[in-house]
Design a protein around this motif. Structure first.
Motif, mmCIF file in Angstrom:
data_model
loop_
_atom_site.group_PDB
_atom_site.id
_atom_site.type_symbol
_atom_site.label_atom_id
_atom_site.label_comp_id
_atom_site.label_asym_id
_atom_site.label_seq_id
_atom_site.Cartn_x
_atom_site.Cartn_y
_atom_site.Cartn_z
ATOM 1 N N GLU A 80 14.742 5.857 -14.000
ATOM 2 C CA GLU A 80 14.167 6.950 -13.389
ATOM 3 C C GLU A 80 14.503 6.641 -11.692
ATOM 4 N N LEU A 81 14.091 5.262 -11.275
ATOM 5 C CA LEU A 81 14.512 5.040 -9.915
ATOM 6 C C LEU A 81 15.974 5.172 -9.474
ATOM 7 N N PHE A 140 2.648 -11.774 -3.351
ATOM 8 C CA PHE A 140 2.214 -10.585 -4.078
ATOM 9 C C PHE A 140 2.033 -9.288 -3.361
ATOM 10 N N VAL A 141 1.157 -9.478 -2.348
ATOM 11 C CA VAL A 141 1.076 -8.070 -1.452
ATOM 12 C C VAL A 141 2.151 -7.837 -0.754
ATOM 13 N N GLY A 142 2.928 -8.678 -0.337
ATOM 14 C CA GLY A 142 4.512 -8.386 0.426
ATOM 15 C C GLY A 142 5.363 -7.711 -0.702
ATOM 16 N N LEU A 143 5.406 -8.214 -2.004
ATOM 17 C CA LEU A 143 5.971 -7.575 -2.892
ATOM 18 C C LEU A 143 5.641 -6.232 -3.183
ATOM 19 N N HIS A 144 4.280 -6.017 -3.126
ATOM 20 C CA HIS A 144 3.803 -4.904 -3.606
ATOM 21 C C HIS A 144 4.130 -3.753 -2.371
ATOM 22 N N LEU A 145 3.974 -4.238 -1.159
ATOM 23 C CA LEU A 145 4.313 -3.188 -0.007
ATOM 24 C C LEU A 145 5.925 -2.899 -0.283
ATOM 25 N N LEU A 146 6.780 -3.987 -0.575
ATOM 26 C CA LEU A 146 7.939 -3.672 -0.528
ATOM 27 C C LEU A 146 8.338 -2.762 -1.685
ATOM 28 N N ALA A 147 7.537 -2.678 -2.868
ATOM 29 C CA ALA A 147 7.976 -2.234 -3.896
ATOM 30 C C ALA A 147 7.459 -0.673 -3.645
ATOM 31 N N VAL A 148 6.227 -0.384 -2.990
ATOM 32 C CA VAL A 148 5.876 1.034 -2.734
ATOM 33 C C VAL A 148 6.832 1.631 -1.610
ATOM 34 N N PHE A 149 7.459 0.943 -0.594
ATOM 35 C CA PHE A 149 8.251 1.523 0.201
ATOM 36 C C PHE A 149 9.657 1.882 -0.481
ATOM 37 N N ILE A 150 10.323 1.011 -1.160
ATOM 38 C CA ILE A 150 11.327 1.262 -1.837
ATOM 39 C C ILE A 150 11.118 2.290 -2.728
ATOM 40 N N ASN A 158 5.948 10.150 -0.727
ATOM 41 C CA ASN A 158 5.160 9.019 0.160
ATOM 42 C C ASN A 158 4.118 8.675 -0.676
ATOM 43 N N LEU A 159 4.566 7.588 -1.258
ATOM 44 C CA LEU A 159 3.193 6.940 -2.190
ATOM 45 C C LEU A 159 2.223 6.158 -1.180
ATOM 46 N N VAL A 160 2.401 6.026 -0.070
ATOM 47 C CA VAL A 160 1.400 5.472 0.923
ATOM 48 C C VAL A 160 0.471 6.582 1.119
ATOM 49 N N LYS A 161 0.981 7.699 1.556
ATOM 50 C CA LYS A 161 0.115 8.878 1.509
ATOM 51 C C LYS A 161 -1.134 9.207 0.351
ATOM 52 N N THR A 162 -0.498 8.694 -0.675
ATOM 53 C CA THR A 162 -1.378 9.118 -1.948
ATOM 54 C C THR A 162 -2.495 8.056 -1.806
#
Length: 164
Positions: A80-81, A140-150, A158-162
């Motif tokens: 899907e990605l 892990f938080v860094g990986l989480h943020l990277l995954a959200v942005f990618i 915009n997953l951050v907006k959710t």
């Protein structure tokens, strides 16, 4: 995926409070102070509250039953990605694995932090375990943020907006 999806306010509040306490516990609060311990206890309580909310009042997709780690679903999610499909609301299969790992690591970090103040005779090892868990959580938080942005970029959502 609905363009108007928002995580429930309870989930948002718990998420951002845990994030704020976790980072302030490292950068603003002395690791040997009682405020550090209180922050750890509050983080543990919030993780517990989130789990309780997830089995009682949470709507889909915030229910624990909807946050299922699925190794078989990862292949479909990666497809899907690759094809820039938006998927469904909530956590994708890799996100579900990440959520559970974070909850477990946060609980273990709080537990090992508490164990450091006990008289069980292994405080030094517990300090190392606590440090490894917390340091691992930072990665892990860094990986989480990277995954959200990618994921946001690939799905044009915009997953951050959710979570705001």
């Amino acid at each position: 995926m609905s363009k108007k999806f928002q995580w429930p306010r309870t989930v948002q509040l718990i998420h951002w409070t845990v994030a704020l306490l976790f980072f302030s516990n490292h950068f603003l609060i002395d690791g040997y102070s009682e405020y550090h311990a209180y922050s750890g206890w509050v983080i543990l309580a919030l993780v517990g509250l989130r789990l309780l909310y997830g089995v009682t009042f949470a709507p889909a997709p915030a229910r624990l039953g909807d946050i299922k780690p699925s190794f078989s679903g990862i292949k479909q999610h990666l497809h899907e990605l690759k094809t820039r499909q938006q998927g469904e609301n909530g956590h994708n299969p890799m996100g579900a694995i990440a959520v559970w790992l974070m909850w477990i690591a946060l609980a273990l970090a709080a537990f090992t932090g508490w164990l450091q103040d006990t008289d069980f005779g292994f405080e030094h090892n517990v300090y190392e375990w606590h440090s490894m868990l917390v340091n691992g959580l930072y990665y892990f938080v860094g990986l989480h943020l990277l995954a959200v942005f990618i994921t946001s970029w690939l799905t044009r959502r915009n997953l951050v907006k959710t979570m705001l």
